[in-house]
Write a protein that holds these residues in place. Structure first.
Motif, PDB file in Angstrom:
ATOM      1  N   ILE A   7     -31.646 -15.315   0.853  1.00  0.00           N
ATOM      2  CA  ILE A   7     -30.902 -15.927  -0.240  1.00  0.00           C
ATOM      3  C   ILE A   7     -31.691 -17.069  -0.887  1.00  0.00           C
ATOM      4  O   ILE A   7     -32.005 -18.072  -0.220  1.00  0.00           O
ATOM      5  CB  ILE A   7     -29.539 -16.439   0.276  1.00  0.00           C
ATOM      6  N   ALA A  50     -31.326 -11.713  -2.442  1.00  0.00           N
ATOM      7  CA  ALA A  50     -30.203 -12.076  -3.304  1.00  0.00           C
ATOM      8  C   ALA A  50     -30.585 -13.374  -4.012  1.00  0.00           C
ATOM      9  O   ALA A  50     -30.602 -14.445  -3.401  1.00  0.00           O
ATOM     10  CB  ALA A  50     -28.939 -12.249  -2.475  1.00  0.00           C
ATOM     11  N   LYS A 102     -28.056 -12.404  -8.676  1.00  0.00           N
ATOM     12  CA  LYS A 102     -26.706 -12.942  -8.505  1.00  0.00           C
ATOM     13  C   LYS A 102     -26.480 -14.088  -9.487  1.00  0.00           C
ATOM     14  O   LYS A 102     -27.407 -14.788  -9.844  1.00  0.00           O
ATOM     15  CB  LYS A 102     -26.422 -13.338  -7.067  1.00  0.00           C
ATOM     16  N   SER A 106     -22.184 -16.764  -3.987  1.00  0.00           N
ATOM     17  CA  SER A 106     -22.145 -15.655  -3.040  1.00  0.00           C
ATOM     18  C   SER A 106     -22.921 -14.449  -3.550  1.00  0.00           C
ATOM     19  O   SER A 106     -22.794 -14.060  -4.710  1.00  0.00           O
ATOM     20  CB  SER A 106     -20.700 -15.232  -2.767  1.00  0.00           C
ATOM     21  N   ALA A 107     -23.680 -13.846  -2.647  1.00  0.00           N
ATOM     22  CA  ALA A 107     -24.413 -12.622  -2.991  1.00  0.00           C
ATOM     23  C   ALA A 107     -23.469 -11.444  -3.222  1.00  0.00           C
ATOM     24  O   ALA A 107     -23.870 -10.421  -3.770  1.00  0.00           O
ATOM     25  CB  ALA A 107     -25.397 -12.284  -1.876  1.00  0.00           C
ATOM     26  N   PHE A 108     -22.208 -11.586  -2.832  1.00  0.00           N
ATOM     27  CA  PHE A 108     -21.231 -10.522  -3.035  1.00  0.00           C
ATOM     28  C   PHE A 108     -20.506 -10.629  -4.375  1.00  0.00           C
ATOM     29  O   PHE A 108     -19.994  -9.637  -4.880  1.00  0.00           O
ATOM     30  CB  PHE A 108     -20.185 -10.543  -1.905  1.00  0.00           C
ATOM     31  N   LEU A 127     -28.349 -13.793   7.754  1.00  0.00           N
ATOM     32  CA  LEU A 127     -28.517 -14.572   6.528  1.00  0.00           C
ATOM     33  C   LEU A 127     -29.611 -15.606   6.708  1.00  0.00           C
ATOM     34  O   LEU A 127     -29.621 -16.367   7.678  1.00  0.00           O
ATOM     35  CB  LEU A 127     -27.212 -15.286   6.166  1.00  0.00           C
ATOM     36  N   CYS A 135     -24.994 -21.540  -1.215  1.00  0.00           N
ATOM     37  CA  CYS A 135     -25.095 -20.083  -1.384  1.00  0.00           C
ATOM     38  C   CYS A 135     -25.035 -19.317  -0.065  1.00  0.00           C
ATOM     39  O   CYS A 135     -24.414 -18.260   0.001  1.00  0.00           O
ATOM     40  CB  CYS A 135     -26.347 -19.728  -2.172  1.00  0.00           C
ATOM     41  N   THR A 139     -21.834 -16.850   0.740  1.00  0.00           N
ATOM     42  CA  THR A 139     -22.140 -15.471   1.112  1.00  0.00           C
ATOM     43  C   THR A 139     -21.570 -15.154   2.490  1.00  0.00           C
ATOM     44  O   THR A 139     -20.981 -14.086   2.697  1.00  0.00           O
ATOM     45  CB  THR A 139     -23.658 -15.230   1.074  1.00  0.00           C
ATOM     46  N   ASP A 142     -17.731 -14.692   2.322  1.00  0.00           N
ATOM     47  CA  ASP A 142     -17.391 -13.379   1.756  1.00  0.00           C
ATOM     48  C   ASP A 142     -17.711 -12.255   2.734  1.00  0.00           C
ATOM     49  O   ASP A 142     -16.928 -11.311   2.879  1.00  0.00           O
ATOM     50  CB  ASP A 142     -18.114 -13.160   0.427  1.00  0.00           C
TER      51      ASP A 142
END
Length: 181
Positions: A7, A50, A102, A106-108, A127, A135, A139, A142
């Motif tokens: 990330i 991400a 992104k 969040s990467a989601f 992660l 971040c 992530t 989520d």
């Protein structure tokens, strides 16, 4: 099955003169972060980059009011930092390497990450990256809410806020059930 989410380990977040830098804290994790990345890649696991991509003229994006312009699309600030950049350049076309642009912490959020993970049967996420308390944290929350098991190598995450970093590590373990290694 497992995957690695790397990330925001970019120039703007890591370099001494980056636009929103973690500085020495981010630079100190480079070796560990790259070692974890190489391990996942060599094992055939999915490695996801991400990466924040911002437009400073987007008046609707809340980060533009909270932080100086950073990771601006089309700038060098968005490039991966140090030896992680070399790893990515060498392996970006590999089947188990995936890049996600992104827009949120969040990467989601607003990406197809969950779909990509589920179609591969992935249940565990490792992660790495920055910022531990922004971040990486969003992530992780989520991912937890989506039912993924979490692994966080504490020597491969960093923040510009040491108190926030420690708080997030405790939150990962005590609230999200993450395995801190």
């Amino acid at each position: 099955m497992r995957a690695l989410l790397s990330i925001d380990y970019t120039y703007d977040f890591i370099a001494t003169n980056g636009k929103l830098t973690t500085g020495e804290a981010g630079q100190a994790i480079e070796e560990a972060l790259v070692a974890v990345t190489k391990d996942y890649f060599a094992s055939g696991d999915l490695v996801v980059f991400a990466i924040d991509g911002h437009d400073p003229t987007d008046r609707y994006h809340p980060e533009n009011k909270l932080f100086p312009p950073h990771n601006v699309v089309g700038t060098g600030g968005r490039a991966l930092y140090g030896s992680l950049a070399t790893f990515y350049q060498t392996n970006q076309t590999a089947e188990n390497v995936y890049w996600i642009d992104k827009r949120h912490y969040s990467a989601f959020s607003g990406t197809d990450l969950d779909v990509r993970l589920r179609e591969r049967g992935i249940t565990e996420l490792c992660l790495t990256g920055v910022c531990t308390d922004i971040c990486v944290l969003h992530t992780a929350v989520d991912a937890y809410n989506l039912g993924y098991q979490l692994v966080i190598p504490k020597n491969a995450v960093a923040s510009f806020d040491p108190v926030g970093h420690e708080w997030a590590l405790n939150h990962f373990q005590n609230t999200l059930g993450a395995k801190i290694i």
